[in-house]
Structure formats: structure tokens, C-alpha cells
Motif scaffolding. Structure first.
Motif, PDB file in Angstrom:
ATOM      1  N   ARG A 291      -5.662  60.663  51.641  1.00 22.71           N
ATOM      2  CA  ARG A 291      -4.594  60.784  50.642  1.00 22.71           C
ATOM      3  C   ARG A 291      -3.501  61.741  51.105  1.00 22.71           C
ATOM      4  N   LEU A 292      -2.275  61.423  50.691  1.00 21.21           N
ATOM      5  CA  LEU A 292      -1.125  62.283  50.989  1.00 21.21           C
ATOM      6  C   LEU A 292      -0.722  62.993  49.704  1.00 21.21           C
ATOM      7  N   GLN A 294       2.270  64.886  48.250  1.00 17.00           N
ATOM      8  CA  GLN A 294       3.669  65.114  48.564  1.00 17.00           C
ATOM      9  C   GLN A 294       4.264  65.947  47.455  1.00 17.00           C
ATOM     10  N   GLN A 398       2.187  67.454  57.632  1.00 13.20           N
ATOM     11  CA  GLN A 398       1.804  66.274  58.410  1.00 13.20           C
ATOM     12  C   GLN A 398       2.623  66.045  59.675  1.00 13.20           C
ATOM     13  N   ARG A 428      10.945  56.912  49.159  1.00 10.61           N
ATOM     14  CA  ARG A 428       9.806  56.026  48.974  1.00 10.61           C
ATOM     15  C   ARG A 428       9.626  55.044  50.128  1.00 10.61           C
ATOM     16  N   ALA A 431       8.169  56.805  53.055  1.00 10.33           N
ATOM     17  CA  ALA A 431       6.782  57.208  52.812  1.00 10.33           C
ATOM     18  C   ALA A 431       5.875  55.993  53.021  1.00 10.33           C
ATOM     19  N   TYR A 435       3.316  56.445  55.817  1.00 11.03           N
ATOM     20  CA  TYR A 435       1.989  56.766  55.283  1.00 11.03           C
ATOM     21  C   TYR A 435       1.395  55.594  54.520  1.00 11.03           C
ATOM     22  N   ASP A 439      -3.275  56.788  50.347  1.00 14.41           N
ATOM     23  CA  ASP A 439      -2.921  56.793  48.927  1.00 14.41           C
ATOM     24  C   ASP A 439      -2.093  58.049  48.718  1.00 14.41           C
ATOM     25  N   VAL A 440      -1.172  58.002  47.755  1.00 14.07           N
ATOM     26  CA  VAL A 440      -0.211  59.108  47.638  1.00 14.07           C
ATOM     27  C   VAL A 440      -0.244  59.746  46.254  1.00 14.07           C
ATOM     28  N   SER A 441      -0.284  61.076  46.216  1.00 11.36           N
ATOM     29  CA  SER A 441      -0.097  61.822  44.962  1.00 11.36           C
ATOM     30  C   SER A 441       1.202  62.605  45.096  1.00 11.36           C
ATOM     31  N   VAL A 442       2.022  62.568  44.051  1.00 15.37           N
ATOM     32  CA  VAL A 442       3.331  63.235  44.139  1.00 15.37           C
ATOM     33  C   VAL A 442       3.433  64.343  43.097  1.00 15.37           C
TER      34      VAL A 442
END
Length: 696
Positions: A291-292, A294, A398, A428, A431, A435, A439-442
Motif C-alpha cells: 500500500r501507498l 500519500q 518512495q 492521480r 500515481a 504505483y 493500493d493507495v490511502s490518501v
């Protein structure tokens, strides 16, 4: 593993297999990024020339490119060698001249005999009131009119490769395209009104008007989608494989987390709470987390990261947090230490500085499981660093860390979850490109109590006033950063600029209060200079952009950026985020040299108007383009030949969901559409993905 389909072989053969491309010319094409016929397919015309047949040049505003039927008149050979050879011609309304230099008269008399009818096409200019077409691009008998396209595509070129060569080579490559089974979802294709691949590639190379050159034309949009789809399939395969590699379920009990939350002087933001929930759920399931996280400068990533580390500890394991430099690792330690005390967990630091007995003692404690959370630099990668039970690896910043290191770190623990943090808001579309396998959490809210930073634009002519203002601020005990301009990408010149400014400020503000830090310094000197500033011994720190990432000095309330117009928006935003970390109101001064260019003006005004890193990143992308925003070379960003990330962000999102959906339905790409998608991967040179299927 199945190899490349035989139908594609001709597209991946040598360029000299194409009609009209000899061994000598073939050696020039790599300058255009063309290694095989396949690359010519995706080297699309960037503009075009209108060559529609007209009756006369009379009603055309000159200079212009004109195509017209003429009767060939008298030849007037050149008076001197290499001079102008003129041929008088007449169209329906007027007469003008065709002009050739270094001409062979006998050849021209043979091909353009007096009294014959010809269609000529080329640029016409007026000289002394007489129209002249110098070296026509085309001069053909009327029955060969169809040899001149009514709208001629213009290709990117390199030395030694002409438009003619390029036109012939692309046509030869187009003849090699085999019929291909469709890989696009039929609904998606119908809804977007896209042609089949074969038709799209033909249309893209034979535009009929300027509209056909636009990224939004059906043929080009389809090809851009194909390119993005192949890229997203590769990322989705990597993600699938990552998820399939067993993870371990690390379930939070909340025992330690509740202690930390109870001790906080504020409530976490909605975004923080949401991110913590996403990460905890991810860690609890059997699949491996990739997971990223951000978050903008000051969005509170530290708390989220620490809560994730506590999930690992609550589940009976360990967590590690890695930073690219020792300064940042120490800073994480300082930020996490009070939280660790609230939770009652053992936190330690491991860097390259740990030597001898001290290092051995730390490694033993780590292997026994007595150290629950480790903070470190890439010293953590060394083979003798062994964890008792590593459950979570967190990587900070990263872009200093490639995918390979992400995987290395994961190997340290049996199936450890991986969380990557970045403080650089990324638009977006980028990203998704960079990436897409994660999966991404902002985090898009600022924690309460963060004071806004006032941003001012000041001309360099008023630099002395700025220094006086510094003097007043220093008198109240506050500190200041002074960032020097980037000089033409040259570290030597950057250095001179920084040293000059350092000397001038030292002369104005006094010995001992001004420090200097730049990229050419030995790391130990750099650390020492930063440490003196952190402790408050020096009040002003003159720096090149080395401070962009990371140093945390709550007492620093002024950020002066000299020649701010030479920096990119993302960089300005990162630099501004170095202040405003304490209780006092902070200011960022953008010193610019007038007159400002229109883009320079716009960039600085965006900075003045918003502190939202995501808004700034989108503006930056629109103004500069993808390559510049993230520095394509060092970022591992894919280079797309047709797709345009600035204009086609939505297409990238569609490609990502399509790729993931296709793999959900057909993980091994065995069904008819899956097989077609394999062909797409080969066609788009995504050999990496093919390997993932065969291993996955």
C-alpha cells in the motif's frame, strides 16, 4: 512460458527488412527511439500539411503551402554554378516560378517539359511581387494526382532521416500488422466508439485533417488506451502475484493503539482515521499488503505509520520504518519516541553509524524480539540484520526507493506487509502510472492546530528589506531557511551561488549565526551543519535544495526561496512545508527576478493562493508535463509514445480498472480475451508482464 506469437515476428525484425530502409538509414532510427518496425507503428505524425488541390495560388494568403495544377512554361537555366534555375508556370489565375538550386537542367527538362501539365505542391513565397515555389515537395503528372495525399502527415525526424524516408518506412511497417483478436472489453469499445486495432493504426498514420491529430480522435485515443492497458496489466499482474504470495494475517487488538490515541492532545483527522482503518483491514487479511500512503506536507503521516506499526506489535510481531538518510531516520525516531513511550513499546534506531559492540547488542535484541519497532536507514538491508518476526516494513519517500528495494525489504520478514509513504502529492494519473500495482490511502486533510503559512512574492531588488526582516525575527529567537537557486543544473555553480549568499548574509547578520549546507559536502559535515541549526546554535541556514525532504525544525518560521521562478511547483511546495511546524505563524518569501515570464508569474501565484499540495501537483502537471514533474529518468516512470498523461488521466483510470477486472475473471490470461491481452503485452514490449504470468 509461451513465446512471442509468430504473427508478430516481422514487427520485431531488423529495420533493414523494411522496403526503402538500408543498413545505413537503419542505424539512424534509434535516435528516434525506433529499434524495430513495431516502434514505427507507435511513432505517430505530430502535425500535417494541407495539400488539397486548388485552382490557383491567387486567392491564397502567402507564404503558404499550396498544391495546384499548372502548365509548364519556359525554362531559364542558372547563370552561374549552383544558382537559381527557374521554370515559368501558369495556373488558372496567374503565373509564378518553380525555382531549383544546384539543379541538373537535363533532368528538369526531361521531367518537366515545356507545354506539359503537372501538379506541383510546395511552399510559395512572394519575391519582388513574383510568386516562387522553391524546390517543390511534389511535381507529378496529372494522372498521378493520387500520389500526393490531400493531408500529408509530418513525422518527428532525426539527422539523416527525411520525411520521405519516414513516410515509406511507416507504410512498410503498417503492411506487417497481422489481423489481431480484440483485447478491449466489447462494451468499453462500443461506448467509446473506437475502431479495431488494425484500423486505428492505419487511421492514425493517415490523418485527413488537423482534428485527426488530436489525442481525442477515436484512432489515437484507442492506441493510447492500448498502451495504458498494457502498462496497467503489467502492474495488475505484479499486484496479483504480490497478493498471491502468502501474506500473514496481523490482527490489531487495539490494546496499544488505544493508549496512544488516549494520550494525544488532539483527535485524528477523518483522513487519518480512514487510512488507519484501511491499513488495519489490509494487515488483518491473509494477502500481503502493498500500500501507498500519500499525504501532503504536515498531513500527519507519522501518526498513521505508527498506528500501523502497532498493529504488527499487537499481533505479536515487529515493525521496521526505513528512511533514505540518517537525518530523516533520526527525525522519525524523534517523532515516534514519545508515541512509543505512550504505548509502552521498545523502539530503537539502526544506522550505518552503529559499530562494534553496540551494533551486536542491538542485532541480538532484534533477533530475540526484544526490539519491537526498528527505525533505520538502508543499513537495515544488511544480511546480518535478522528479525524475530517482521510483520510490517514501512518505506519513507518512495522516489529514493525502487521496486526492487521494496521487495528486498519484504523478504526480511516471512511475507511482511509493505507500506510506502510519500510526502509528494502526485496527480492521480501519475500515481496510477507509477504505483498502479499498489493500493493507495490518501491523507488530504491537515491536522487541527496547523497554522496556515503566509506566502509573499518579493522582487530581488528588495533583498535588503528581506534581510532586515530576518534580523527582526531572529531577535525574537526564531530561525530561517534561505534556499539558493538552482543554477542551470550544475552543482558547481549551485555551490558558488550558495557560498556567495552565505558570505553576504554572514557579513550582514554577524559571524556564527549563519550556517551553510549543500549537496557537495561530506555527509558528516552536512549532518553537523543541520544539527547546529536544529539545536538553534545557527539562526539562518543557507542551503541548496538538499533540505527539500525532511529536516524538522519547529522553531524555523521563515523560508526564503531565492529566484523562486526557477523552481518547479512541487519543489516550491516541498520547501515551503519545511516551515509552519511549530506554534508561531510562518512565512514563505518567494524572491523572484523581474520581469517574470507568464508561466513564472502563474507558478508563483498558484503558490501564493493555495497550500493544497494536490491542487499544486495538478497545476504543475498541466503546466510542465509528466516528464518534468517527476523527472522521468530517475522515477521509474514509464514513457508512453502515444498516451498523454496530462490530457488522458481518465483513460489511465479506465485502463486500470479494466486490467484488474480482466485478471479477476481470467488470472492466467487463458480465455480468448486473455489470449488477446497476451498478444497486446508482447506488442507493447511488456516482456516483464509475460514473465509474471508464467511465474505467477
Amino acid at each position: 512460458m509461451r513465446g512471442r506469437p509468430t504473427s508478430l515476428f516481422p514487427l520485431f525484425a531488423g529495420l533493414e527488412t523494411l522496403a526503402g530502409v538500408g543498413p545505413k538509414t537503419a542505424k539512424l532510427f534509434p535516435q528516434l527511439g525506433v529499434e524495430a518496425p513495431r516502434d514505427l507503428l507507435f511513432t505517430l505524425p505530430h502535425t500535417g500539411i494541407d495539400r488539397q488541390l486548388r485552382t490557383s495560388i491567387q486567392d491564397v494568403t502567402l507564404p503558404a503551402t499550396v498544391t495546384v495544377s499548372v502548365t509548364i512554361g519556359a525554362h531559364r537555366p542558372a547563370r552561374n554554378k549552383g544558382g537559381a534555375y527557374r521554370i515559368q508556370v501558369e495556373d488558372e489565375g496567374t503565373s509564378f516560378q518553380l525555382v531549383y538550386f544546384h539543379a541538373r537542367g537535363d533532368y528538369l527538362e526531361r521531367t518537366l517539359p515545356t507545354g506539359s501539365r503537372r501538379i506541383v505542391s510546395g511552399r510559395v513565397e512572394l519575391f519582388d511581387g513574383i510568386g516562387q515555389m522553391v524546390h517543390p515537395d511534389h511535381a507529378v503528372p496529372e494522372e498521378d494526382a493520387n500520389d500526393i495525399p490531400s493531408f500529408e502527415p509530418v513525422y518527428p525526424l532525426t539527422a539523416g532521416v527525411t520525411q520521405k524516408t519516414m513516410f515509406k518506412a511507416t507504410r512498410a511497417a503498417l503492411n506487417l500488422v497481422p489481423p489481431l483478436t480484440e483485447w478491449i472489453d466489447p462494451n468499453q469499445k462500443a461506448q467509446s466508439n473506437w475502431p479495431d486495432f488494425g484500423q486505428a493504426i492505419q487511421d492514425a498514420h493517415a490523418p485527413q485533417s488537423v482534428a485527426d491529430l488530436a489525442a481525442t480522435s477515436p484512432a489515437r485515443e484507442r492506441l493510447a488506451y492500448d498502451e495504458l492497458m498494457a502498462h496497467q496489466l503489467t502492474l495488475a499482474l505484479a499486484r496479483l502475484r504480490e497478493r498471491r504470495s502468502q501474506g500473514r494475517s496481523s490482527k490489531a487488538t487495539g490494546r496499544l493503539q488505544s493508549k496512544v490515541l488516549g494520550a494525544l492532545p488532539y483527535r485524528p483527522t477523518g483522513a487519518q482515521t480512514r487510512a488507519i482503518a484501511e491499513i488495519s483491514a489490509n494487515m488483518a487479511d491473509e494477502n500481503r499488503m502493498n500500500r501507498l500512503l500519500q499525504g501532503d506536507v504536515g498531513a500527519g503521516k507519522t501518526l498513521v505509520a505508527f498506528m500501523a506499526l502497532l498493529v504488527a506489535v499487537e499481533a505479536g510481531g515487529q515493525g521496521v520504518m526505513m528512511a533514505p538518510t540518517e537525518i530523516l531516520a533520526r527525525q522519525h525516531l524523534a517523532g515516534l519516541q514519545p508515541l512509543a513511550e505512550d504505548a509502552g513499546v521498545v523502539l530503537e534506531l539502526l544506522t550505518g553509524r552503529d559499530k562494534g559492540r553496540e551494533r551486536i547488542a542491538k542485532l541480538d535484541a532484534l533477533a530475540r524480539g526484544d526490539i519491537q519497532i526498528l527505525v533505520g536507514t538502508h543499513a537495515v538491508f544488511q544480511p546480518d540484520v535478522v528479525f524475530a518476526d517482521l510483520r510490517l516494513a514501512i518505506v519513507d519517500e518512495q522516489h529514493r526507493f525502487g521496486v526492487r528495494q521494496r521487495l528486498e525489504l519484504g523478504k526480511k520478514g516471512r511475507h511482511a506487509d509493505v507500506l510506502v509513504m510519500t510526502a509528494t502529492p502526485i496527480p492521480r494519473s501519475l500515481a496510477l502510472a507509477q504505483y498502479g500495482d499498489m493500493d493507495v490511502s490518501v491523507l488530504d486533510e491537515k491536522p487541527p492546530g496547523r497554522k496556515p503559512i503566509r506566502t509573499a512574492m518579493v522582487s530581488t531588488e528588495r533583498i535588503d528589506e528581506v534581510v532586515e526582516r530576518l534580523r527582526a525575527v531572529m531577535a525574537t529567537g526564531q530561525q530561517c531557511y534561505w534556499v539558493c537557486p538552482l543554477v542551470e543544473e550544475s552543482e558547481i555553480l549551485d555551490l558558488t551561488a550558495a557560498e556567495e549568499r552565505f558570505k553576504r548574509l554572514r557579513a550582514m547578520l554577524g559571524e556564527g549565526v549563519v550556517g551553510l549546507v549543500h549537496g557537495q559536502m561530506p555527509p558528516a559535515d552536512k549532518d553537523a551543519a543541520l544539527a547546529r541549526f536544529q539545536s538553534g546554535e545557527t539562526k539562518v541556514l543557507v542551503a541548496t535544495t538538499v533540505i527539500e525532504v525532511g529536516v524538522d525544525v519547529p522553531n524555523a518560521t521563515i523560508m526564503v526561496i531565492e529566484r523562486a521562478e526557477t523552481f518547479g511547483l512541487a519543489q516550491l511546495h516541498q520547501l515551503r512545508g519545511r516551515v509552519g511546524r511549530g506554534d508561531a505563524a510562518s512565512t514563505c518569501v518567494l524572491l523572484y527576478q523581474s520581469p517574470l515570464s507568464e508561466t513564472g508569474q502563474k507558478r508563483l501565484e498558484v503558490m501564493r493562493e493555495t497550500e493544497d499540495g494536490f491542487v499544486i501537483a495538478e497545476t504543475d502537471l498541466a503546466m510542465r508535463g509528466a516528464g518534468d514533474v517527476i523527472g522521468v529518468a530517475q522515477s521509474g516512470m514509464p514513457r508512453f509514445r502515444v498516451a498523454d498523461l496530462e490530457q488522458q488521466a481518465d483513460l489511465m483510470a479506465v485502463a486500470q480498472s479494466d486490467a484488474r477486472a480482466l485478471l479477476m475473471d481470467d488470472p492466467a490470461l487463458e480465455k480468448p480475451r486473455g489470449q488477446a491481452a497476451r498478444t497486446l503485452l508482447w506488442l507493447m514490449r511488456q516482456d516483464e508482464a509475460i514473465r509474471l504470468i508464467s511465474v505467477g
